[in-house]
Design a protein around this motif. Structure first.
Motif, PDB file in Angstrom:
ATOM      1  N   ASP A  31       0.362  -1.118  -0.025  1.00 48.61           N
ATOM      2  CA  ASP A  31       0.061  -0.503   0.003  1.00 48.61           C
ATOM      3  C   ASP A  31       0.301   0.992  -0.134  1.00 48.61           C
ATOM      4  O   ASP A  31       0.377   1.926  -0.067  1.00 48.61           O
TER       5      ASP A  31
ATOM      6  N   VAL B 214       2.096   3.085  -2.143  1.00 46.29           N
ATOM      7  CA  VAL B 214       1.726   3.877  -3.483  1.00 46.29           C
ATOM      8  C   VAL B 214       0.208   4.590  -2.847  1.00 46.29           C
ATOM      9  O   VAL B 214       0.055   6.077  -3.235  1.00 46.29           O
ATOM     10  N   ALA B 215      -0.350   4.195  -2.010  1.00 47.95           N
ATOM     11  CA  ALA B 215      -1.942   4.615  -0.881  1.00 47.95           C
ATOM     12  C   ALA B 215      -1.395   5.490  -0.243  1.00 47.95           C
ATOM     13  O   ALA B 215      -1.738   6.695   0.070  1.00 47.95           O
TER      14      ALA B 215
ATOM     15  N   ALA C   9       0.135   8.904  -1.998  1.00 50.10           N
ATOM     16  CA  ALA C   9      -0.576   9.414  -3.060  1.00 50.10           C
ATOM     17  C   ALA C   9      -0.379  10.891  -2.759  1.00 50.10           C
ATOM     18  O   ALA C   9      -0.345  11.846  -3.685  1.00 50.10           O
ATOM     19  N   VAL C  10      -1.289  11.185  -1.510  1.00 47.66           N
ATOM     20  CA  VAL C  10      -1.711  13.075  -1.643  1.00 47.66           C
ATOM     21  C   VAL C  10      -0.653  13.050  -1.754  1.00 47.66           C
ATOM     22  O   VAL C  10      -0.550  14.452  -2.174  1.00 47.66           O
TER      23      VAL C  10
ATOM     24  N   TYR D 166       1.063  13.445  -4.338  1.00 49.43           N
ATOM     25  CA  TYR D 166       0.022  14.207  -6.128  1.00 49.43           C
ATOM     26  C   TYR D 166       0.571  15.988  -5.540  1.00 49.43           C
ATOM     27  O   TYR D 166       0.506  16.409  -7.019  1.00 49.43           O
TER      28      TYR D 166
ATOM     29  N   ALA E 111      -5.325  16.972 -14.272  1.00 45.94           N
ATOM     30  CA  ALA E 111      -5.918  15.468 -13.301  1.00 45.94           C
ATOM     31  C   ALA E 111      -6.386  15.482 -12.000  1.00 45.94           C
ATOM     32  O   ALA E 111      -5.508  15.991 -11.345  1.00 45.94           O
ATOM     33  N   THR E 112      -7.477  15.720 -11.913  1.00 42.81           N
ATOM     34  CA  THR E 112      -7.706  15.797  -9.735  1.00 42.81           C
ATOM     35  C   THR E 112      -8.038  14.024  -9.653  1.00 42.81           C
ATOM     36  O   THR E 112      -8.025  12.864 -11.144  1.00 42.81           O
ATOM     37  N   CYS E 113      -8.392  13.769  -8.971  1.00 40.82           N
ATOM     38  CA  CYS E 113      -7.836  12.726  -7.955  1.00 40.82           C
ATOM     39  C   CYS E 113      -9.557  11.613  -9.212  1.00 40.82           C
ATOM     40  O   CYS E 113      -8.721  10.090  -9.548  1.00 40.82           O
TER      41      CYS E 113
ATOM     42  N   CYS F  47      -8.826  10.241 -12.749  1.00 45.36           N
ATOM     43  CA  CYS F  47      -8.009   8.609 -12.828  1.00 45.36           C
ATOM     44  C   CYS F  47      -8.750   7.677 -11.511  1.00 45.36           C
ATOM     45  O   CYS F  47      -8.978   6.315 -12.544  1.00 45.36           O
ATOM     46  N   HIS F  48      -9.073   7.704 -10.976  1.00 41.94           N
ATOM     47  CA  HIS F  48     -10.014   6.828  -9.782  1.00 41.94           C
ATOM     48  C   HIS F  48     -11.354   6.909 -10.498  1.00 41.94           C
ATOM     49  O   HIS F  48     -11.789   5.827  -9.666  1.00 41.94           O
TER      50      HIS F  48
ATOM     51  N   ALA G 289       2.620   7.024 -11.101  1.00 47.61           N
ATOM     52  CA  ALA G 289       0.778   7.022 -10.535  1.00 47.61           C
ATOM     53  C   ALA G 289       0.598   9.201 -10.693  1.00 47.61           C
ATOM     54  O   ALA G 289      -0.048   9.948 -11.252  1.00 47.61           O
TER      55      ALA G 289
HETATM   56  C1  HEC Z   1      -3.527  10.875 -13.319  1.00 45.09           C
HETATM   57  C2  HEC Z   1      -3.520  10.093 -12.648  1.00 45.09           C
HETATM   58  C3  HEC Z   1      -3.808   9.577 -10.762  1.00 45.09           C
HETATM   59  C4  HEC Z   1      -4.150  10.487 -10.332  1.00 45.09           C
HETATM   60  C5  HEC Z   1      -4.625  12.192 -10.437  1.00 45.09           C
HETATM   61  C6  HEC Z   1      -4.414  10.343  -8.608  1.00 45.09           C
HETATM   62  N1  HEC Z   1      -4.568   8.959  -8.909  1.00 45.09           N
HETATM   63 FE1  HEC Z   1      -4.347   7.604  -7.340  1.00 45.09          FE
HETATM   64  N2  HEC Z   1      -3.427   6.171  -8.719  1.00 45.09           N
HETATM   65  C7  HEC Z   1      -3.399   6.063  -9.879  1.00 45.09           C
HETATM   66  C8  HEC Z   1      -2.405   5.053 -10.250  1.00 45.09           C
HETATM   67  C9  HEC Z   1      -2.266   5.042 -12.272  1.00 45.09           C
HETATM   68  C10 HEC Z   1      -2.631   4.205  -9.340  1.00 45.09           C
HETATM   69  C11 HEC Z   1      -2.268   2.435  -9.778  1.00 45.09           C
HETATM   70  C12 HEC Z   1      -0.854   2.783  -9.159  1.00 45.09           C
HETATM   71  C13 HEC Z   1      -0.113   1.094  -8.796  1.00 45.09           C
HETATM   72  O1  HEC Z   1       0.096   0.790 -10.289  1.00 45.09           O
HETATM   73  O2  HEC Z   1       0.039   0.648  -8.580  1.00 45.09           O
HETATM   74  C14 HEC Z   1      -2.863   4.984  -7.900  1.00 45.09           C
HETATM   75  C15 HEC Z   1      -3.411   4.464  -6.812  1.00 45.09           C
HETATM   76  C16 HEC Z   1      -3.856   5.521  -5.972  1.00 45.09           C
HETATM   77  C17 HEC Z   1      -4.138   4.534  -4.438  1.00 45.09           C
HETATM   78  C18 HEC Z   1      -3.867   2.899  -4.080  1.00 45.09           C
HETATM   79  C19 HEC Z   1      -5.516   1.769  -4.711  1.00 45.09           C
HETATM   80  C20 HEC Z   1      -4.744   0.839  -5.027  1.00 45.09           C
HETATM   81  O3  HEC Z   1      -4.737  -0.054  -5.442  1.00 45.09           O
HETATM   82  O4  HEC Z   1      -4.390   0.177  -4.038  1.00 45.09           O
HETATM   83  C21 HEC Z   1      -4.814   5.174  -3.599  1.00 45.09           C
HETATM   84  C22 HEC Z   1      -5.801   5.194  -2.323  1.00 45.09           C
HETATM   85  C23 HEC Z   1      -5.198   6.958  -4.690  1.00 45.09           C
HETATM   86  N3  HEC Z   1      -4.774   6.587  -5.971  1.00 45.09           N
HETATM   87  C24 HEC Z   1      -5.744   7.487  -3.805  1.00 45.09           C
HETATM   88  C25 HEC Z   1      -5.845   9.285  -4.695  1.00 45.09           C
HETATM   89  C26 HEC Z   1      -5.724  10.269  -4.333  1.00 45.09           C
HETATM   90  C27 HEC Z   1      -6.384  10.401  -2.686  1.00 45.09           C
HETATM   91  C28 HEC Z   1      -5.223  11.607  -5.334  1.00 45.09           C
HETATM   92  C29 HEC Z   1      -5.929  13.052  -5.359  1.00 45.09           C
HETATM   93  C30 HEC Z   1      -4.966  13.654  -4.647  1.00 45.09           C
HETATM   94  C31 HEC Z   1      -5.246  10.636  -6.006  1.00 45.09           C
HETATM   95  N4  HEC Z   1      -4.895   9.076  -6.095  1.00 45.09           N
HETATM   96  C32 HEC Z   1      -4.868  10.698  -7.313  1.00 45.09           C
HETATM   97  C33 HEC Z   1      -3.367   7.427 -10.427  1.00 45.09           C
HETATM   98  C34 HEC Z   1      -3.829   8.836 -10.471  1.00 45.09           C
END
Ligand code: HEC
Ligand code: HEC
Ligand code: HEC
Ligand code: HEC
Ligand code: HEC
Ligand code: HEC
Ligand code: HEC
Ligand code: HEC
Ligand code: HEC
Ligand code: HEC
Ligand code: HEC
Length: 435
Positions: free
Chosen positions: A188, A190-191, A194-195, A198, A216-218, A221-222, A287
Motif C-alpha cells: 500500500d 502507493v496509497a 498518494a496525496v 500528487y 488531472a484530479t483524483c 484517474c480513479h 502514477a
Molecule cells: C494521473 C492519475 C492519478 C491521479 C491524479 C491520482 N491517482 Fe491515485 N492512482 C493512480 C494510479 C495509476 C494508481 C495505481 C498505481 C499502481 O499501479 O499501484 C493509483 C493508486 C492510488 C491508491 C492505491 C490504490 C490501490 O490499488 O492500492 C490510492 C488510495 C490513490 N491512488 C488515491 C489517490 C488520491 C487521494 C488522489 C488525489 C489526491 C489520487 N490518487 C490522484 C492514478 C492517479
C-alpha cells in the motif's frame, strides 16, 4: 437609516415573542384547524409551507436535539434547497412520513440518493468505498456531495469542483488514522504517499498553482464512483485501462501509443525477447508523481527503458551517446530521441523512426549535415551479435583472434624464456657448488 435600524432593534423582542407564540399556536391549534377548514388549498402547498415553518426557523430549533450544537443540522430552510441542483424537488420527495408535522411520527423515512441516481448508485455500491461506509470511514453520497446544498461539479463552491476535490479526498487519504487503519500492507505504499506526491508534482501543481481546471484530479484517474484497487480488472487504474484513463486528456499521445510496439504488445499480451510485458503510461511516468518532462527526467527514463530492454541498454552505454549521457551530457541522444517517446516500432517497419529510410532525418536533428554513410553507424553496435552486426562481428573476431594469438605466442614465449632462465640459473649454481 439609523432610526429605522434602531426601531427594528427595539422591536426584536416583540418579533421574537410573536414568532414563538405563533409556533406554539401552530403546534397546538393547526392540527385541529387544518383538516376542518382549509384542507384542499394547504395540502397542495403543504410540503413547502409546513416544513419551512420549523426547519426554516433557526431560533425555534435551538435545543431540539439532545446534544448541544446538533440542532444546527435541523436548520434546512427552503432557500438552501432552492439554490441547489435539487431546486425542482420538494422536501417530501426525499422525506416521506413527515406530514404530521411535529412530533414526527414513526414509520417516516428518507429516500436514498440512489433511488433517483441509479447509475451512480450502482457504481458506488460496487466500489471499495461502499465496504467501509457503514462505520463512517469511507464516503457516502452525502459526504462528497452534501445533502441539501448539492450543486453541480462546475460550481466553484462544490466540494467536487476540480480546484476543491483533492482536498476532499485528502481529508481521508491524507489522514494518518485512516492510513494506519486501512493501508498498512507493504504493497500500500502507493496509497500512503498518494496525496503528498500528487500535490508536489505536475498535475497537482497545475491545480494549486496554475489554477488549471483541466488538469488531472483524483477522480479523473480513479473515476468518481467506481473507485477500485489497481488489481481489479474493472478499475480505471488497472494496467489494461490506464492508457485510456490518461488518454482521456492526452488523446494525441494515446493515439500514437496504441499504434506503436508498446500499445500493440499490451493489447496482444506479448512480451519482448527478454520476457518483459509492455509498458503502460505509469511505468515510465509514475502514477501520482508524474513529473514535468525536462532534461533531468529524460535522462532518468533511460533506466526505465533499460529495465525491460536489458541488452540494448548495455550496448547503448557501450557507445558514444551512452557514455556521454552517463557523464551528464544533456544534448546527447537518449533512447526516445531516436525511437520517439510513444510510437516506437521495430527497425524493419517502414513507419519506424529507426527504419533505414528515416535514419538520416533522425540523426540530422542533432548532427547537421549527416550523410548516408554517417547514419550507418550502429547506436547499439554489439560485436558479439553475429546475425545482427556481421560487419562488427567479423573484424572484432579477427582482431580478437589476432590479439589472443599474438599475446598467446609471446606470452608462452616469455614464460618458457623465464623457465629456461630459472633452470639455467639453478644449473649454474649447482656447477659452481661442485667446484
Ligand atoms: C494521473 C492519475 C492519478 C491521479 C491524479 C491520482 N491517482 Fe491515485 N492512482 C493512480 C494510479 C495509476 C494508481 C495505481 C498505481 C499502481 O499501479 O499501484 C493509483 C493508486 C492510488 C491508491 C492505491 C490504490 C490501490 O490499488 O492500492 C490510492 C488510495 C490513490 N491512488 C488515491 C489517490 C488520491 C487521494 C488522489 C488525489 C489526491 C489520487 N490518487 C490522484 C492514478 C492517479
Ligand atoms: C412544527 C415544527 C416542524 C414541522 C412543521 C416539521 N418538522 Fe421536521 N422536525 C422538527 C423538529 C423539532 C425536529 C427534531 C426532532 C428530533 O430530532 O427528535 C425535526 C426533525 C426532522 C428530521 C430529522 C430526522 C428525524 O426523523 O428526526 C427531518 C428529516 C425532518 N424533521 C423533516 C421534516 C419535513 C420533511 C417536514 C415537512 C414535511 C417537517 N420536518 C416539518 C420540527 C418540525
Ligand atoms: C434530495 C433529497 C432531499 C431533499 C429534497 C431534502 N432532504 Fe433533508 N435530508 C436528506 C438526506 C439524505 C438527509 C440525511 C443527511 C445525513 O445523512 O447527514 C437529510 C437530512 C435532513 C434533516 C436532518 C438532519 C440531521 O442531521 O439529522 C432535516 C431536518 C432535513 N433533512 C430537512 C429537510 C427539509 C426541511 C427539506 C426541504 C426544504 C429537505 N430536508 C429536503 C435528503 C433530502
Ligand atoms: C468520493 C466522492 C464521491 C462519492 C462518495 C459520490 N460521488 Fe457523486 N460525484 C463525485 C465526483 C467527483 C463527481 C464529478 C464527476 C465529474 O467530474 O463529472 C460526481 C458526480 C455525480 C453526479 C453528477 C453526474 C453528472 O454526470 O454530472 C451525480 C448525480 C452523483 N455524483 C451522484 C452520486 C450518488 C447518488 C452517490 C452515492 C451513491 C455519489 N454520487 C457518491 C464524487 C463522489
Ligand atoms: C427524488 C429524486 C432524487 C433524489 C432522491 C436525489 N436526487 Fe439528485 N437530482 C435529482 C434531479 C431531478 C436532479 C436534477 C437533474 C438535472 O438538473 O439535470 C438531480 C441532480 C443532482 C446532482 C447534479 C447533477 C449534475 O448534473 O450536476 C447531483 C450531484 C445530485 N443530484 C446528487 C444527489 C445526492 C447526493 C442525493 C442524495 C443526498 C440525491 N441527488 C438525491 C433527483 C434526485
Ligand atoms: C470519508 C473518507 C474518505 C474520502 C472522503 C475518500 N476516501 Fe477513498 N477510501 C477511504 C477508505 C477508508 C478506503 C479503504 C476502504 C476499504 O479498504 O475498506 C478508501 C479507498 C480508496 C481507494 C483504494 C481502493 C482500494 O481498495 O485499495 C482509492 C483509490 C480511493 N479511496 C480514492 C478516493 C478518491 C479519488 C476520493 C475523492 C474523490 C476518495 N477516495 C475520498 C476513505 C475515503
Ligand atoms: C516507454 C516509456 C513511456 C510510456 C509507456 C509512455 N511515455 Fe510519455 N513520455 C516518455 C518519454 C521518454 C517522453 C519524453 C519525450 C521527449 O523526449 O520529448 C514522454 C513524454 C510525455 C509527455 C510530454 C510530451 C512532451 O514531449 O513534452 C506526455 C504528456 C506523456 N508522455 C504522456 C504519456 C501518456 C498519457 C502515456 C500513456 C498513453 C505515456 N506517456 C506513455 C515515455 C513514455
Ligand atoms: C483530466 C485530464 C488529465 C488526465 C486524466 C491526465 N492528465 Fe497529464 N496533464 C494534464 C494537463 C492539463 C497537464 C498540463 C499541466 C501543466 O502544464 O501545468 C498534464 C501534464 C502531464 C505531463 C507533463 C507534460 C510536460 O510537458 O511536462 C505528463 C508527463 C502527464 N500529464 C502524464 C499523464 C499520465 C501518465 C496520466 C495518467 C496516469 C495523465 N497525465 C492523466 C491533464 C491530464
Ligand atoms: C515494461 C517493459 C518495457 C519498458 C519499460 C520499455 N519497453 Fe520497449 N518494448 C517492450 C515490449 C514488450 C515490446 C514489444 C516487443 C516485441 O513486440 O517484440 C517493446 C518494443 C520496443 C521497440 C520495438 C522493437 C521491437 O522489437 O518490437 C522499441 C524500439 C522499444 N520497445 C523501445 C523502448 C524505449 C525507447 C523505452 C523507454 C522509453 C522502452 N522501450 C521501454 C517492453 C518495454
Ligand atoms: C542514436 C540513436 C539511438 C539511441 C540513442 C538508441 N537507439 Fe535503439 N536503435 C537505434 C537504431 C538505429 C536501431 C536499429 C538498428 C540496430 O538494431 O542497431 C535500434 C534498435 C533498437 C531496438 C530493437 C529494434 C528492433 O527492430 O528489434 C530496441 C528495442 C532499442 N533500440 C531500444 C533502445 C533503448 C532501450 C535505448 C536507450 C537505452 C536505445 N534504443 C537508444 C537507434 C538508437
Ligand atoms: C538528440 C541529439 C542526437 C541525436 C538524435 C543523435 N546524436 Fe549522435 N551525438 C549527439 C551528441 C551531442 C554527440 C556528442 C558530440 C560531441 O561531443 O562531439 C553525439 C555523438 C555521436 C557520434 C560520435 C562522435 C561523432 O560526432 O562522430 C556518432 C558516431 C553519432 N553521434 C552518431 C549518431 C547517429 C548515427 C545518429 C542517428 C541514428 C545520432 N548520432 C543521433 C547527439 C545526437
Amino acid at each position: 437609516m439609523g432610526t429605522v435600524l434602531s426601531l427594528v432593534g427595539a422591536m426584536n423582542p416583540l418579533i421574537q415573542a410573536t414568532s414563538d407564540w405563533m409556533h406554539r399556536l401552530g403546534r397546538l391549534a393547526l392540527p385541529c384547524l387544518v383538516p376542518v377548514v382549509i384542507v384542499p388549498s394547504v395540502r397542495a402547498q403543504a410540503s413547502t409551507v409546513d416544513c419551512d415553518r420549523c426547519h426554516g426557523d433557526r431560533e425555534f430549533l435551538v435545543g431540539k436535539r439532545d446534544a448541544p450544537g446538533e440542532d444546527a443540522a435541523l436548520y434546512v430552510p427552503q432557500s438552501v434547497l432552492r439554490s441547489s441542483r435539487h431546486r425542482e424537488l420538494t422536501c417530501r420527495e426525499c422525506h416521506t412520513g413527515y406530514d404530521d408535522a411535529f412530533p414526527h411520527q414513526p414509520g417516516r423515512s428518507t429516500a436514498s440518493c440512489q433511488s433517483c441516481h441509479g447509475d451512480e448508485g450502482r457504481d458506488w455500491a460496487a466500489s471499495s468505498h461502499a465496504v467501509s461506509a457503514g462505520n463512517g470511514d469511507s464516503p457516502t453520497c452525502v459526504r462528497c456531495h452534501g445533502a441539501h446544498d448539492i450543486v453541480g461539479v462546475e460550481d466553484r463552491a462544490s466540494p467536487i469542483h476540480p480546484l476543491n476535490e483533492a482536498g476532499l479526498c485528502g481529508d481521508c487519504h491524507g489522514d494518518s488514522n485512516i492510513l494506519a487503519a486501512y493501508f498498512t500492507d507493504p504493497a500500500d505504499s502507493v496509497a500512503r504517499s498518494a496525496v503528498e506526491r500528487y500535490h508536489e508534482t505536475v498535475h497537482g501543481l497545475a491545480v494549486s498553482e496554475r489554477g488549471l481546471v483541466v488538469s488531472a484530479t483524483c477522480s479523473d484517474c480513479h473515476s468518481p464512483h467506481r473507485v477500485l484497487p489497481a488489481d481489479s480488472s474493472s478499475s480505471s487504474i488497472h494496467r489494461d485501462r490506464i492508457s485510456d484513463t490518461c488518454g482521456a486528456c492526452h488523446l494525441g499521445v494515446v493515439e500514437t501509443y496504441r499504434q506503436g510496439a508498446h500499445g500493440t504488445a499490451l493489447l496482444a499480451g506479448t512480451t519482448n525477447v527478454e520476457g518483459h510485458g509492455a509498458p503502460v503510461c505509469t511505468d515510465c511516468h509514475a502514477a501520482h508523481g508524474v513529473a514535468a518532462v525536462d532534461e533531468a527526467w529524460r535522462a532518468g527514463v533511460v533506466d526505465e527503458c533499460g529495465a525491460c530492454h536489458e541488452r540494448l541498454y548495455e550496448t547503448y552505454f557501450e557507445t558514444y551517446h551512452g557514455k556521454v549521457t552517463r557523464l551528464g551530457g544533456e544534448l546527447t541522444a537518449k533512447c526516445a530521441d531516436c525511437h520517439t517517446a510513444h510510437g516506437n516500432l521495430p527497425a524493419h517497419d517502414p513507419r519506424s523512426s529507426v527504419h533505414a529510410s528515416n535514419l538520416l532525418a533522425v540523426c540530422s536533428r542533432c548532427h547537421q549535415g549527416a550523410s548516408d554513410r554517417f547514419v550507418q553507424y550502429h547506436p547499439h553496435g554489439d560485436p558479439h551479435d553475429r546475425d545482427r552486426y556481421p560487419k562488427l562481428y567479423w573484424p572484432w573476431t579477427l582482431m580478437s583472434s589476432l590479439l589472443i594469438g599474438v599475446f598467446g605466442f609471446f606470452g608462452t614465449h616469455t614464460v618458457l624464456w623465464l623457465a629456461r632462465g630459472v633452470v639455467e640459473g639453478a644449473r649454474g649454481r649447482a656447477e659452481g657448488d661442485k667446484r
